[in-house]
Scaffold this motif. Sequence first.
Motif, short mmCIF file in Angstrom:
data_model
loop_
_atom_site.label_atom_id
_atom_site.label_comp_id
_atom_site.label_asym_id
_atom_site.label_seq_id
_atom_site.Cartn_x
_atom_site.Cartn_y
_atom_site.Cartn_z
N THR A 1 -6.28 -14.66 10.04
CA THR A 1 -6.95 -13.65 10.47
C THR A 1 -7.65 -14.17 11.64
OG1 THR A 1 -8.57 -13.61 8.83
CG2 THR A 1 -6.75 -11.86 8.56
N SER A 2 -7.96 -13.40 12.61
CA SER A 2 -8.92 -13.77 13.64
C SER A 2 -10.08 -13.12 13.41
CB SER A 2 -8.61 -13.43 15.18
OG SER A 2 -8.29 -12.04 15.01
N PRO A 3 -11.23 -13.49 14.05
CA PRO A 3 -12.67 -12.69 13.74
C PRO A 3 -12.23 -11.03 13.81
CG PRO A 3 -13.08 -14.63 15.06
CD PRO A 3 -11.46 -14.40 14.86
N THR A 4 -11.72 -10.72 14.85
CA THR A 4 -11.31 -9.32 15.14
C THR A 4 -10.74 -8.62 14.05
OG1 THR A 4 -9.59 -9.74 16.58
CG2 THR A 4 -11.66 -9.45 17.61
N ALA A 5 -10.04 -9.19 13.26
CA ALA A 5 -9.39 -8.61 11.87
C ALA A 5 -10.38 -8.38 10.84
CB ALA A 5 -8.40 -9.91 11.45
N GLY A 6 -11.80 -8.50 10.94
CA GLY A 6 -12.61 -8.27 9.93
C GLY A 6 -13.13 -6.70 10.42
N PHE A 7 -12.63 -6.15 11.72
CA PHE A 7 -13.01 -4.76 11.96
C PHE A 7 -11.62 -3.91 12.17
CE2 PHE A 7 -15.83 -8.10 13.77
CZ PHE A 7 -17.04 -7.73 12.92
N ALA A 8 -10.57 -4.41 11.70
CA ALA A 8 -9.12 -3.81 12.02
C ALA A 8 -8.86 -2.49 11.37
CB ALA A 8 -8.19 -4.80 11.66
N ASN A 9 -9.72 -2.31 10.41
CA ASN A 9 -9.26 -0.97 9.26
C ASN A 9 -10.40 0.19 9.66
OD1 ASN A 9 -11.26 -2.38 7.97
ND2 ASN A 9 -10.46 -1.80 6.11
N GLY B 1 -15.33 -6.33 19.25
CA GLY B 1 -15.24 -7.91 19.40
C GLY B 1 -16.21 -8.41 20.20
N LYS B 2 -17.41 -7.64 20.54
CA LYS B 2 -18.45 -8.11 21.33
C LYS B 2 -19.45 -8.70 20.22
CE LYS B 2 -17.56 -4.90 25.15
NZ LYS B 2 -18.08 -3.83 25.84
N TYR B 3 -19.12 -10.05 19.89
CA TYR B 3 -20.25 -10.34 18.77
C TYR B 3 -21.37 -10.55 19.07
CZ TYR B 3 -15.45 -10.49 16.43
OH TYR B 3 -14.39 -10.13 16.14
N ARG B 4 -21.52 -11.26 20.35
CA ARG B 4 -22.99 -11.63 20.82
C ARG B 4 -23.93 -10.45 20.80
NH1 ARG B 4 -23.61 -16.98 19.44
NH2 ARG B 4 -21.73 -18.12 20.12
N ASP B 5 -23.39 -9.39 21.36
CA ASP B 5 -23.98 -8.16 21.40
C ASP B 5 -24.38 -7.63 20.19
OD1 ASP B 5 -24.11 -8.25 24.32
OD2 ASP B 5 -22.09 -7.16 24.68
N ALA B 6 -23.43 -7.35 19.37
CA ALA B 6 -23.49 -7.22 17.87
C ALA B 6 -24.85 -7.97 17.42
CB ALA B 6 -22.32 -7.23 17.11
N LEU B 7 -24.68 -9.17 17.31
CA LEU B 7 -25.81 -10.22 16.85
C LEU B 7 -26.92 -9.82 17.23
CD1 LEU B 7 -26.19 -12.49 15.00
CD2 LEU B 7 -25.96 -14.21 16.91
N ASN C 1 -24.43 -6.94 7.36
CA ASN C 1 -23.67 -7.01 8.86
C ASN C 1 -23.75 -8.06 9.56
OD1 ASN C 1 -23.03 -4.26 7.69
ND2 ASN C 1 -24.47 -3.32 8.95
N ARG C 2 -24.94 -8.58 9.75
CA ARG C 2 -25.01 -9.68 10.62
C ARG C 2 -24.23 -10.86 9.96
NH1 ARG C 2 -30.90 -12.09 12.15
NH2 ARG C 2 -30.82 -12.91 10.00
N ALA C 3 -24.21 -10.94 8.73
CA ALA C 3 -23.26 -12.22 8.11
C ALA C 3 -21.80 -11.85 8.58
CB ALA C 3 -23.61 -12.13 6.64
N LEU C 4 -21.57 -10.85 8.66
CA LEU C 4 -20.02 -10.77 8.88
C LEU C 4 -19.85 -11.05 10.55
CD1 LEU C 4 -17.17 -10.02 8.56
CD2 LEU C 4 -17.71 -7.58 9.32
N ILE C 5 -20.75 -10.93 11.29
CA ILE C 5 -20.79 -11.43 12.74
C ILE C 5 -21.06 -12.82 12.84
CG2 ILE C 5 -21.84 -11.30 14.95
CD1 ILE C 5 -20.27 -8.89 14.27
N LEU D 1 -18.47 -15.78 14.17
CA LEU D 1 -18.79 -16.81 15.35
C LEU D 1 -18.80 -18.11 14.82
CD1 LEU D 1 -22.01 -15.06 16.49
CD2 LEU D 1 -19.86 -15.45 18.03
N GLY D 2 -18.28 -18.38 13.50
CA GLY D 2 -17.84 -19.58 13.03
C GLY D 2 -19.24 -20.07 12.33
N ASP D 3 -20.34 -19.45 12.21
CA ASP D 3 -21.47 -19.99 11.56
C ASP D 3 -21.64 -19.53 10.13
OD1 ASP D 3 -24.14 -21.15 10.92
OD2 ASP D 3 -24.91 -20.38 12.92
N GLN D 4 -20.86 -20.32 9.19
CA GLN D 4 -20.81 -20.09 7.90
C GLN D 4 -21.93 -20.09 7.13
OE1 GLN D 4 -17.70 -18.80 7.12
NE2 GLN D 4 -17.40 -19.24 9.46
#
Length: 281
Positions: free
Chosen positions: A32-40, A79-85, A104-108, A112-115
């Motif tokens: 999955t790509s990051p956007t898949a986290g918001f697919a449903n 998919g606008k992760y910086r704005d979401a953050l 929610n921020r954790a999902l973003i 963004l790859g910052d586990q």
Amino acid sequence: MDALTGESGTNWRNLALAATLISGLALTGCQTSPTAGFANIDPAQGSSENISSLTSVINSDPRNPESYNVRGSAYGRAGKYRDALKDFNTAIQLNPNYYQAYSNRALIQRGLGDQQAALADYNRAIQINPNYDAAYIGRGNLYRKAGRTMDAFNDFQKAIQLDTTDPRAYHNRGLIYQSQGQHKLAIEDFSTAISLAPDAAEPYNGRGLSYLALNQEDNAFADFNTAIRLDKKSAEAWANQALVYERRGDKARAAKSYAEALHLNPKYQPAKDGLARTRTS
């Protein structure tokens, strides 16, 4: 899939973002790509029109953390992760105990790859509210992808003990049972996930593989066909269907399904290998 939510009992609940069910086994392992986290969730909730409307709400009441949390969710869906953050940061600045915004921020952060930052946010959400099931599920997904299987299992188990109605807890615990060869327990969990989210393809894929491991081929085939009906773009489902055809000796149909899987995901190795085995000259 980790829910991006507003506070319970608010007018913003319909803007909650749900994370996708994450598959992780050899055949069903969705990449999955990051956007898949918001697919449903309805894509319209991440539309520019919806975001503009939420911005108007913020402009009228710029000290309301919930508004930023909701718009952050919409940005995430778009998919606008910086704005979401930025929005989740503002929500937390306005309310340092806003555990939903931390989750929610954790999902973003994950997108963004910052586990490590994601883990810290999940931990903080749980510290503030030890009964917040979404944070356990999100952290469990983080642990599972990092190979910390027992920690992941414990988090999914905790969410289930909290009487979660989130299908991801059962689906992901089922994946762990499956990876351990406990297919009967896995089938029970996948079935519960299906009862909670009957329109999601992934639990059918998972359950089908466990049925196949128990040589219940007809049940497996039915589940893979249902997964395809629910998500015709699932390379995993097409490859799984092909596997059943291959086991039955029907190489022509198997090759056709493997080819469809490869068309959907040219990098999907099980489809490549399967097509090589079944394609006739």
